[in-house]
Write a protein that holds these residues in place. Structure first.
Motif, PDB file in Angstrom:
ATOM      1  N   PRO A 105      -1.344   2.363  12.230  1.00 39.14           N
ATOM      2  CA  PRO A 105      -0.653   1.161  11.763  1.00 39.14           C
ATOM      3  C   PRO A 105      -0.936  -0.063  12.620  1.00 39.14           C
ATOM      4  CG  PRO A 105       0.831   3.043  11.714  1.00 39.14           C
ATOM      5  CD  PRO A 105      -0.409   3.495  12.421  1.00 39.14           C
ATOM      6  N   HIS A 125       0.874  -1.172   0.000  1.00 40.90           N
ATOM      7  CA  HIS A 125       0.000   0.000   0.000  1.00 40.90           C
ATOM      8  C   HIS A 125       0.914   1.227   0.000  1.00 40.90           C
ATOM      9  CE1 HIS A 125       0.927   0.598   4.351  1.00 40.90           C
ATOM     10  NE2 HIS A 125       1.048  -0.713   4.315  1.00 40.90           N
ATOM     11  N   TYR A 171       3.543  -4.466   5.166  1.00 36.95           N
ATOM     12  CA  TYR A 171       3.068  -3.568   6.223  1.00 36.95           C
ATOM     13  C   TYR A 171       4.048  -2.414   6.347  1.00 36.95           C
ATOM     14  CZ  TYR A 171       2.107  -2.304  11.184  1.00 36.95           C
ATOM     15  OH  TYR A 171       1.821  -1.665  12.367  1.00 36.95           O
ATOM     16  N   ASP A 220      -4.113   6.712   9.124  1.00 34.35           N
ATOM     17  CA  ASP A 220      -4.597   5.493   9.760  1.00 34.35           C
ATOM     18  C   ASP A 220      -3.652   5.030  10.869  1.00 34.35           C
ATOM     19  OD1 ASP A 220      -7.043   4.897   8.257  1.00 34.35           O
ATOM     20  OD2 ASP A 220      -5.707   4.644   6.542  1.00 34.35           O
ATOM     21  N   LEU A 231       0.993   4.206   6.284  1.00 39.81           N
ATOM     22  CA  LEU A 231      -0.284   4.195   7.001  1.00 39.81           C
ATOM     23  C   LEU A 231      -0.446   5.458   7.838  1.00 39.81           C
ATOM     24  CD1 LEU A 231      -0.584   0.451   7.983  1.00 39.81           C
ATOM     25  CD2 LEU A 231      -2.248   1.769   6.667  1.00 39.81           C
ATOM     26  N   VAL A 240      -4.194  -1.866  11.774  1.00 40.06           N
ATOM     27  CA  VAL A 240      -4.110  -2.647  10.539  1.00 40.06           C
ATOM     28  C   VAL A 240      -3.334  -3.937  10.781  1.00 40.06           C
ATOM     29  CG1 VAL A 240      -3.206  -2.661   8.179  1.00 40.06           C
ATOM     30  CG2 VAL A 240      -4.341  -0.615   9.069  1.00 40.06           C
ATOM     31  N   THR A 290      -5.224   3.534   1.864  1.00 43.86           N
ATOM     32  CA  THR A 290      -5.800   3.639   3.199  1.00 43.86           C
ATOM     33  C   THR A 290      -6.039   2.265   3.833  1.00 43.86           C
ATOM     34  OG1 THR A 290      -8.071   3.570   2.398  1.00 43.86           O
ATOM     35  CG2 THR A 290      -6.997   5.737   2.484  1.00 43.86           C
ATOM     36  N   ALA A 291      -6.317   2.280   5.131  1.00 39.95           N
ATOM     37  CA  ALA A 291      -6.612   1.046   5.846  1.00 39.95           C
ATOM     38  C   ALA A 291      -7.845   0.363   5.270  1.00 39.95           C
ATOM     39  CB  ALA A 291      -6.813   1.348   7.327  1.00 39.95           C
TER      40      ALA A 291
END
Length: 299
Positions: free
Chosen positions: A193, A154, A181, A191, A186, A196, A162-163
């Motif tokens: 982290p 991402h 990740y 968001d 993030l 997530v 986004t998450a």
């Protein structure tokens, strides 16, 4: 669980803005990465792309090749065309013994457009969301047959930022589609982290440990900066030099029994953020986080 610490050459020489660190020799990057204590490194634009030459380049520094970025355009390509486009990169990673590929969808992305606000990024239509999961699953299956797992990155300025978009992609794809990740992306996206990681810890295939300078982030958002302008201004930094709580962010990863690499990746202007000094800060901070979480670090 055993984790290894690696880094990314983007702190020494930037791939998206070659003028940042453009005159820094690759040897300097590799030597300083090892001096900072890292066991591995990801690919950068100055690295050889032939396995023998790449192995000879890394060997004197005792560094393993961890992975390398691949920018996909699977939104606009067929599965067969995407596989053909990625094949040389996949061949290189497989030959070097890499277990994951950093895979990002860059179709329509604004991440490399310095004149375009990152907020003006593309989004996928509902029709694309119906088709894309099956396409990326097919690509992941091809990669898995070569022993390399797809680690979906991402990224700011792309269609999966986004998450909620991460959640949608993970929920619609099989386990063969792993998650990269990235704590910094993030945080930039607004968001949490850790939240997530809590939801998708079992799917995390690779970790980019990136910190964020909150004062720069506030300006970037308020003034609608491009992604590259935010990078040049210093929105990202190494773990321990920003606002991300890495103990909290990495705790779900540790609880899930993740065994792989934690990569210090912080694209910065090396003229403003001296690479070796910051690499040492990042290495020390992740080492302390691992110790606090009971994570064993391999040399």
């Amino acid at each position: 669980m055993t984790v290894r610490l690696g880094t990314n050459p983007i702190a020494w020489s930037n791939d998206d803005l070659p003028e940042l660190g453009g005159d820094t020799p690759l040897e300097t990057c590799l030597a300083q990465a090892r001096q900072a204590g890292f066991a591995g490194i990801e690919l950068g634009n100055k690295f050889p792309r032939e396995p023998g030459a790449l192995a000879r380049t890394l060997a004197p520094h005792g560094l393993a090749l961890v992975s390398g970025w691949y920018g996909a355009e699977l939104r606009f390509r067929s599965v067969d065309d995407e596989i053909a486009a990625m094949q040389p990169h996949l061949d290189l990673l497989a030959a070097m013994g890499c277990e994951v590929m950093v895979f990002a969808e860059v179709g329509g992305s604004v991440q490399g457009l310095r004149g375009t606000p990152v907020a003006d990024r593309p989004t996928m239509s509902e029709a694309e969301w119906r088709d894309y999961p099956a396409k990326i699953a097919a690509v992941a299956g091809h990669m898995a047959a070569r022993g390399v797992r797809l680690a979906y990155h991402h990224h700011m300025g792309t269609v999966i930022e986004t998450a909620s978009e991460i959640d949608r992609l993970m929920a619609a794809t099989p386990d063969s589609v792993g998650l990269l990740y990235d704590t910094g992306h993030l945080a930039f996206a607004g968001d949490d982290p850790a939240a997530v990681a809590e939801r998708w810890a079992g799917r995390i295939a690779h970790v980019h440990a990136k910190d964020v300078r909150p004062d720069v982030l506030r300006r970037a958002l308020a003034e609608r900066w491009s992604f590259l302008d935010a990078v040049v201004a210093g929105v990202f930094t190494v773990p321990g030099d920003g606002c991300v709580d890495f103990g909290r962010a990495l705790a779900p990863v540790a609880r899930a029994g993740y065994a792989g690499w934690w990569i210090v990746e912080a694209e910065q202007d090396p003229a403003k953020a001296e690479p070796l000094a910051h690499a040492r800060i990042g290495h020390a901070h992740l080492t302390a986080a691992a110790r606090a979480l009971g994570v064993a670090l391999a040399a």
